[in-house]
Design a protein around this motif. Structure first.
Motif, PDB file in Angstrom:
ATOM      1  N   ILE A 110       0.860  -1.188   0.000  1.00 34.57           N
ATOM      2  CA  ILE A 110       0.000   0.000   0.000  1.00 34.57           C
ATOM      3  C   ILE A 110       0.892   1.232   0.000  1.00 34.57           C
ATOM      4  CG2 ILE A 110      -1.677   1.373   1.311  1.00 34.57           C
ATOM      5  CD1 ILE A 110      -2.765  -1.248   2.463  1.00 34.57           C
ATOM      6  N   MET A 111       0.623   2.167  -0.895  1.00 35.75           N
ATOM      7  CA  MET A 111       1.355   3.435  -0.923  1.00 35.75           C
ATOM      8  C   MET A 111       0.363   4.592  -0.971  1.00 35.75           C
ATOM      9  SD  MET A 111       4.051   4.975  -3.726  1.00 35.75           S
ATOM     10  CE  MET A 111       2.769   5.295  -4.967  1.00 35.75           C
ATOM     11  N   VAL A 112       0.566   5.572  -0.097  1.00 39.68           N
ATOM     12  CA  VAL A 112      -0.263   6.777  -0.091  1.00 39.68           C
ATOM     13  C   VAL A 112       0.632   8.008   0.023  1.00 39.68           C
ATOM     14  CG1 VAL A 112      -2.316   5.652   0.861  1.00 39.68           C
ATOM     15  CG2 VAL A 112      -0.586   6.591   2.410  1.00 39.68           C
ATOM     16  N   GLU A 113       0.050   9.180  -0.146  1.00 36.92           N
ATOM     17  CA  GLU A 113       0.844  10.407  -0.181  1.00 36.92           C
ATOM     18  C   GLU A 113       1.237  10.926   1.192  1.00 36.92           C
ATOM     19  OE1 GLU A 113      -1.129  13.423  -2.413  1.00 36.92           O
ATOM     20  OE2 GLU A 113      -0.567  12.579  -4.360  1.00 36.92           O
ATOM     21  N   THR A 114       0.347  10.806   2.188  1.00 35.58           N
ATOM     22  CA  THR A 114       0.591  11.473   3.469  1.00 35.58           C
ATOM     23  C   THR A 114       0.748  10.494   4.625  1.00 35.58           C
ATOM     24  OG1 THR A 114      -1.759  11.667   4.067  1.00 35.58           O
ATOM     25  CG2 THR A 114      -0.826  13.407   2.658  1.00 35.58           C
ATOM     26  N   SER A 133      -5.630  -6.456   1.473  1.00 41.49           N
ATOM     27  CA  SER A 133      -5.967  -6.351   0.052  1.00 41.49           C
ATOM     28  C   SER A 133      -7.089  -5.349  -0.196  1.00 41.49           C
ATOM     29  CB  SER A 133      -6.376  -7.715  -0.508  1.00 41.49           C
ATOM     30  OG  SER A 133      -5.277  -8.577  -0.568  1.00 41.49           O
ATOM     31  N   ALA A 134      -8.094  -5.389   0.659  1.00 37.24           N
ATOM     32  CA  ALA A 134      -9.225  -4.464   0.509  1.00 37.24           C
ATOM     33  C   ALA A 134      -8.771  -3.019   0.681  1.00 37.24           C
ATOM     34  CB  ALA A 134     -10.318  -4.808   1.514  1.00 37.24           C
ATOM     35  N   LEU A 135      -7.895  -2.788   1.650  1.00 35.54           N
ATOM     36  CA  LEU A 135      -7.384  -1.429   1.881  1.00 35.54           C
ATOM     37  C   LEU A 135      -6.486  -0.972   0.730  1.00 35.54           C
ATOM     38  CD1 LEU A 135      -6.629  -1.777   5.689  1.00 35.54           C
ATOM     39  CD2 LEU A 135      -8.280  -0.200   4.670  1.00 35.54           C
ATOM     40  N   ALA A 136      -5.726  -1.911   0.168  1.00 32.99           N
ATOM     41  CA  ALA A 136      -4.881  -1.569  -0.984  1.00 32.99           C
ATOM     42  C   ALA A 136      -5.740  -1.144  -2.175  1.00 32.99           C
ATOM     43  CB  ALA A 136      -3.996  -2.754  -1.362  1.00 32.99           C
ATOM     44  N   LYS A 137      -6.817  -1.897  -2.433  1.00 37.51           N
ATOM     45  CA  LYS A 137      -7.721  -1.545  -3.529  1.00 37.51           C
ATOM     46  C   LYS A 137      -8.362  -0.184  -3.311  1.00 37.51           C
ATOM     47  CE  LYS A 137      -8.997  -6.234  -4.963  1.00 37.51           C
ATOM     48  NZ  LYS A 137     -10.093  -7.230  -5.067  1.00 37.51           N
ATOM     49  N   GLU A 138      -8.663   0.118  -2.059  1.00 41.22           N
ATOM     50  CA  GLU A 138      -9.363   1.361  -1.744  1.00 41.22           C
ATOM     51  C   GLU A 138      -8.460   2.588  -1.735  1.00 41.22           C
ATOM     52  OE1 GLU A 138     -12.384   3.113   1.740  1.00 41.22           O
ATOM     53  OE2 GLU A 138     -11.678   1.028   1.809  1.00 41.22           O
ATOM     54  N   PHE A 139      -7.226   2.422  -1.225  1.00 41.67           N
ATOM     55  CA  PHE A 139      -6.400   3.607  -0.972  1.00 41.67           C
ATOM     56  C   PHE A 139      -5.076   3.675  -1.753  1.00 41.67           C
ATOM     57  CE2 PHE A 139      -8.845   3.069   3.012  1.00 41.67           C
ATOM     58  CZ  PHE A 139      -9.461   4.317   3.060  1.00 41.67           C
ATOM     59  N   SER A 140      -4.492   2.539  -2.134  1.00 41.53           N
ATOM     60  CA  SER A 140      -3.123   2.564  -2.657  1.00 41.53           C
ATOM     61  C   SER A 140      -3.023   3.293  -3.992  1.00 41.53           C
ATOM     62  CB  SER A 140      -2.573   1.147  -2.818  1.00 41.53           C
ATOM     63  OG  SER A 140      -1.217   1.202  -3.226  1.00 41.53           O
ATOM     64  N   TYR A 182       8.586   8.715  -2.724  1.00 38.03           N
ATOM     65  CA  TYR A 182       7.332   8.509  -3.450  1.00 38.03           C
ATOM     66  C   TYR A 182       6.109   8.598  -2.559  1.00 38.03           C
ATOM     67  CZ  TYR A 182      10.858   6.603  -6.575  1.00 38.03           C
ATOM     68  OH  TYR A 182      11.988   6.445  -7.331  1.00 38.03           O
ATOM     69  N   GLY A 183       6.307   8.461  -1.249  1.00 37.70           N
ATOM     70  CA  GLY A 183       5.170   8.501  -0.336  1.00 37.70           C
ATOM     71  C   GLY A 183       5.415   7.656   0.897  1.00 37.70           C
ATOM     72  N   PHE A 184       4.314   7.140   1.481  1.00 36.04           N
ATOM     73  CA  PHE A 184       4.370   6.322   2.695  1.00 36.04           C
ATOM     74  C   PHE A 184       3.841   4.926   2.364  1.00 36.04           C
ATOM     75  CE2 PHE A 184       4.341  10.683   3.995  1.00 36.04           C
ATOM     76  CZ  PHE A 184       5.168  10.729   5.105  1.00 36.04           C
ATOM     77  N   HIS A 185       4.524   3.904   2.889  1.00 37.28           N
ATOM     78  CA  HIS A 185       4.270   2.530   2.449  1.00 37.28           C
ATOM     79  C   HIS A 185       4.027   1.583   3.624  1.00 37.28           C
ATOM     80  CE1 HIS A 185       6.292   3.649  -1.455  1.00 37.28           C
ATOM     81  NE2 HIS A 185       6.909   4.477  -0.617  1.00 37.28           N
ATOM     82  N   LEU A 186       3.219   0.562   3.338  1.00 37.25           N
ATOM     83  CA  LEU A 186       3.075  -0.611   4.206  1.00 37.25           C
ATOM     84  C   LEU A 186       3.180  -1.862   3.330  1.00 37.25           C
ATOM     85  CD1 LEU A 186       0.072   0.352   6.527  1.00 37.25           C
ATOM     86  CD2 LEU A 186       2.453   0.033   7.247  1.00 37.25           C
ATOM     87  N   PHE A 187       3.781  -2.920   3.889  1.00 39.22           N
ATOM     88  CA  PHE A 187       3.898  -4.192   3.181  1.00 39.22           C
ATOM     89  C   PHE A 187       3.350  -5.314   4.056  1.00 39.22           C
ATOM     90  CE2 PHE A 187       7.087  -1.611   1.153  1.00 39.22           C
ATOM     91  CZ  PHE A 187       7.091  -2.013  -0.170  1.00 39.22           C
ATOM     92  N   LYS A 188       2.789  -6.306   3.404  1.00 37.16           N
ATOM     93  CA  LYS A 188       2.407  -7.538   4.092  1.00 37.16           C
ATOM     94  C   LYS A 188       2.998  -8.707   3.318  1.00 37.16           C
ATOM     95  CE  LYS A 188      -1.455 -10.413   5.626  1.00 37.16           C
ATOM     96  NZ  LYS A 188      -2.929 -10.551   5.738  1.00 37.16           N
ATOM     97  N   VAL A 189       3.788  -9.533   3.993  1.00 40.16           N
ATOM     98  CA  VAL A 189       4.393 -10.710   3.360  1.00 40.16           C
ATOM     99  C   VAL A 189       3.394 -11.859   3.403  1.00 40.16           C
ATOM    100  CG1 VAL A 189       6.198 -12.460   3.555  1.00 40.16           C
ATOM    101  CG2 VAL A 189       6.771 -10.040   3.861  1.00 40.16           C
ATOM    102  N   VAL A 190       3.093 -12.425   2.238  1.00 37.08           N
ATOM    103  CA  VAL A 190       2.111 -13.514   2.185  1.00 37.08           C
ATOM    104  C   VAL A 190       2.751 -14.856   1.834  1.00 37.08           C
ATOM    105  CG1 VAL A 190       0.165 -12.003   1.667  1.00 37.08           C
ATOM    106  CG2 VAL A 190       1.526 -12.917  -0.218  1.00 37.08           C
ATOM    107  N   ASP A 191       4.020 -14.844   1.385  1.00 38.68           N
ATOM    108  CA  ASP A 191       4.706 -16.107   1.105  1.00 38.68           C
ATOM    109  C   ASP A 191       6.205 -15.853   1.025  1.00 38.68           C
ATOM    110  OD1 ASP A 191       4.973 -18.814   0.640  1.00 38.68           O
ATOM    111  OD2 ASP A 191       4.691 -18.636  -1.533  1.00 38.68           O
ATOM    112  N   LYS A 192       6.982 -16.909   1.246  1.00 36.35           N
ATOM    113  CA  LYS A 192       8.439 -16.820   1.144  1.00 36.35           C
ATOM    114  C   LYS A 192       8.971 -18.065   0.445  1.00 36.35           C
ATOM    115  CE  LYS A 192       9.960 -13.897   4.981  1.00 36.35           C
ATOM    116  NZ  LYS A 192      10.983 -13.785   6.042  1.00 36.35           N
ATOM    117  N   ILE A 193      10.034 -17.879  -0.344  1.00 35.95           N
ATOM    118  CA  ILE A 193      10.739 -19.001  -0.962  1.00 35.95           C
ATOM    119  C   ILE A 193      12.206 -18.881  -0.571  1.00 35.95           C
ATOM    120  CG2 ILE A 193      11.410 -20.133  -3.111  1.00 35.95           C
ATOM    121  CD1 ILE A 193       8.913 -19.010  -4.411  1.00 35.95           C
TER     122      ILE A 193
END
Length: 244
Positions: A110-114, A133-140, A182-193
């Protein structure tokens, strides 16, 4: 001597371009010029030309000449070089330790401006009112936002270094807020290899590229020596002395 040798090479190659009728289209030239300017603002690019003591026309001529010489070498040298399957297998087996995939993560983003926006989203995640995922669709604002923020799999070094800490997260872990230009970010890890050795099939294109570059380099040097041997080259040393 190195400069003199380069002048001789350039002269020979330019003559071969004309002798073999090598040409490029305006479209090819325009594409190369645009690519060379990518990343510069108009002002900074002009400053770079001024620093190098070049007019724009001189710079365009250099780009055009490079394209012509590259096409000449491609047609007369590189096109005659190939690598067999057995050669690729042998190289891979002798250099197997060079071919591996680093640890990969699959993450949502998720990336937003503020900062205010990202903290609001962070609170919603913590309260579990909406999933990531829902928040990413709504705000990112990122292009992957429409896919729920899905970045797919990536290795360390493929993303800006500010995101390296994402690899320290466990599966389903959410990062702290990360700030970049570029802005402010959050990440969620859903899998690792985990890091692993690559198979021959996975490495094949890379192996072929390495071997072709080696063979093409060797073939070009041989071709250039032959070209010099059959050419009449006159060096006016008295003029060189005056330049010194």
């Amino acid at each position: 001597n190195r400069v003199l040798e380069q002048v001789i090479h350039n002269s020979l190659l330019s003559q071969e371009v004309k002798r073999n009728g090598i040409g490029i289209s305006q479209e090819e030239l325009n594409e190369a010029l645009l690519k060379a300017e990518t990343g510069y603002s108009e002002d900074s690019f002009q400053k770079q030309l001024d620093f190098e003591g070049l007019t724009r026309k001189e710079w365009e001529n250099i780009i055009e000449n490079n394209l012509l010489i590259n096409k000449l070498i491609s047609n007369l040298v590189n096109s005659k070089v190939s690598v067999s399957e057995s050669e690729m297998h042998r190289y891979f087996e002798e250099n197997e330790s060079k071919f591996h995939k680093g640890e990969q993560v699959k993450a949502l983003h998720i990336m937003v401006e503020t900062e205010e926006e990202i903290r609001t989203i962070q609170k919603e995640l913590q309260s579990k009112q909406k999933d990531f995922s829902a928040l990413a669709k709504e705000f990112s604002l990122g292009p992957e936002g429409t896919d729920g923020g899905d970045l797919g799999y990536f290795e360390a070094g493929q993303m800006p270094e500010e995101f390296d800490n994402v690899f320290k997260l466990k599966i389903n872990g959410v990062s702290d807020i990360i700030r970049t230009p570029y802005g402010f970010h959050l990440f969620k890890v859903v899998d690792k290899i985990e890091e692993r050795k690559m198979s021959f099939e996975e490495s094949k294109k890379q192996v072929e590229k390495i071997l072709l570059e080696e063979l093409q380099g060797s073939a070009f040097q041989k071709w250039l020596v032959q070209l010099k041997d059959k050419s009449e080259i006159e060096i006016k040393y008295e003029l060189l002395e005056k330049i010194k």
